[in-house]
Design an enzyme around this catalytic site. Structure first.
Site, PDB file in Angstrom:
ATOM      1  N   HIS A   1       0.828   3.404 -29.079  1.00  0.00           N
ATOM      2  CA  HIS A   1       1.919   2.640 -29.701  1.00  0.00           C
ATOM      3  C   HIS A   1       1.698   2.418 -31.189  1.00  0.00           C
ATOM      4  CE1 HIS A   1       3.788   2.032 -25.872  1.00  0.00           C
ATOM      5  NE2 HIS A   1       2.713   1.451 -25.370  1.00  0.00           N
TER       6      HIS A   1
ATOM      7  N   ARG B   1      -7.462   4.856 -28.435  1.00  0.00           N
ATOM      8  CA  ARG B   1      -6.500   4.946 -27.332  1.00  0.00           C
ATOM      9  C   ARG B   1      -5.587   6.127 -27.610  1.00  0.00           C
ATOM     10  NH1 ARG B   1      -2.271   0.532 -24.844  1.00  0.00           N
ATOM     11  NH2 ARG B   1      -1.271   0.658 -26.889  1.00  0.00           N
TER      12      ARG B   1
ATOM     13  N   GLU C   1      -2.178  -0.403 -15.406  1.00  0.00           N
ATOM     14  CA  GLU C   1      -1.081  -1.193 -15.969  1.00  0.00           C
ATOM     15  C   GLU C   1       0.239  -0.965 -15.242  1.00  0.00           C
ATOM     16  OE1 GLU C   1      -0.663  -0.307 -20.175  1.00  0.00           O
ATOM     17  OE2 GLU C   1      -1.008   1.827 -19.890  1.00  0.00           O
TER      18      GLU C   1
ATOM     19  N   ASP D   1       2.351  -4.074 -19.745  1.00  0.00           N
ATOM     20  CA  ASP D   1       2.975  -3.125 -18.822  1.00  0.00           C
ATOM     21  C   ASP D   1       2.826  -3.569 -17.374  1.00  0.00           C
ATOM     22  OD1 ASP D   1       4.301  -0.948 -20.183  1.00  0.00           O
ATOM     23  OD2 ASP D   1       2.361  -0.511 -21.065  1.00  0.00           O
TER      24      ASP D   1
HETATM   25  C1  3PY Z   1      -0.409  -3.413 -22.249  1.00  0.00           C
HETATM   26  O1  3PY Z   1      -0.646  -4.642 -22.240  1.00  0.00           O
HETATM   27  O2  3PY Z   1       0.407  -2.853 -21.529  1.00  0.00           O
HETATM   28  C2  3PY Z   1      -1.145  -2.589 -23.184  1.00  0.00           C
HETATM   29  O3  3PY Z   1      -1.045  -1.378 -23.107  1.00  0.00           O
HETATM   30  C3  3PY Z   1      -1.991  -3.240 -24.225  1.00  0.00           C
HETATM   31  O4  3PY Z   1      -1.878  -2.569 -25.424  1.00  0.00           O
HETATM   32 MG    MG Z   2       0.489  -0.653 -21.923  1.00  0.00          MG
END
Ligand code: 3PY
Ligand code: MG
Length: 257
Positions: A46, A71, A151, A177
């Site tokens: 992101h 990442r 996530e 997420d």
């Molecule tokens: C999330 O919280 O989904 C993340 O990917 C943190 O960057």
């Molecule tokens: Mg995320």
């Protein structure tokens, strides 16, 4: 080279507070690193980092003696190998939902016999100080961390099997997420109370498998709570927030009441 590597800190059972950087300028990453974080994550999912900015920021952050994590974008396991070649000490892969995702990630991160990483760590060896290919090869698999992001509901269902994949060293929880998928698109809130149980469950299962528990947070208070719970690598906010909060704090005394 980092004064203490990430794996040394993690093996010592210490907590690593992770600065999170999306701005691609290497000076931003270095400034944040020097402000006191135990490691820096460069965000290609992101954040605005690309392979060239990652290469440059690994240099500036390493010069500050701080380990770098990258990442990668979703499913970009080729970039995971490249990040290691550039000198990253760990890679976070987002949206690892299945055993197949975890296997592909581990393959990119580890040399045979564990995985299928291709040889070429020229820059990494400059940073580790290894004088021979044999020296780097001997420790690379054990000293680079592959952190699979959990996530989604699907990832939660597959948690144990993902952790059982040889070459997956730890789990990185993405609370935003996770809140989005567990609420079926109704909520985005990494601090939501309904995440408490899954966050504890992921920690317990990860610890039981002897792997590294890591998580993202957006405040120092939340980060400390996660450390007290048992998480060992904990992201604290991100660069856009550091800037905004710093500006607000600086301007606060100038505001008319
Ligand atoms: C999330 O919280 O989904 C993340 O990917 C943190 O960057
Ligand atoms: Mg995320």
């Amino acid at each position: 080279m980092a004064s203490k590597s990430l794996i040394e800190t993690v093996r010592a059972g210490e907590t690593v507070y992770l600065g999170w950087v999306g701005n691609p300028d290497p000076l931003v990453a270095e400034t944040i690193a020097r402000a006191g974080f135990g490691a820096i994550n460069l965000d290609m999912q992101h954040g605005l980092h690309d392979p060239v900015s990652v290469m440059r920021a690994i240099g500036s952050v390493s010069a500050a003696g701080v380990p770098v994590i990258v990442r990668v974008p979703v499913g970009d396991f080729a970039m995971a190998s490249r990040a290691l070649d550039m000198g990253a000490q760990a890679v976070i892969a987002p949206m690892v939902n299945t055993v197949a995702d975890a296997r592909a990630f581990a393959d990119a991160m580890k040399y045979p016999p564990i995985g299928k990483r291709s040889w070429g760590p020229t820059r990494a060896m400059m940073l580790t100080g290894d004088a021979s290919a044999a020296a780097y090869l001997q420790r690379a698999n054990g000293e680079t961390l592959s952190l699979a992001m959990i996530e989604t509901r699907e990832a939660l269902d597959n948690l144990e099997a993902i952790l059982d994949v040889d070459g997956i060293d730890g789990i990185f929880v993405g609370p935003s997420d996770l809140s989005l998928t567990l609420s079926n698109g109704q909520v985005v809130d990494g601090d939501a109370a309904f995440l408490d149980e899954p966050i504890r469950h992921i920690l317990k299962v990860t610890q039981a498998k002897g792997k590294v528990p890591a998580i993202f947070t957006v405040s120092g208070v939340r980060a400390r709570a996660m450390a007290d719970l048992g998480y060992r690598i904990i992201a604290v906010g991100l660069d856009a927030l550091y800037l905004r909060e710093g500006v607000r704090r600086m301007l606060e005394p100038t505001l008319d009441r």
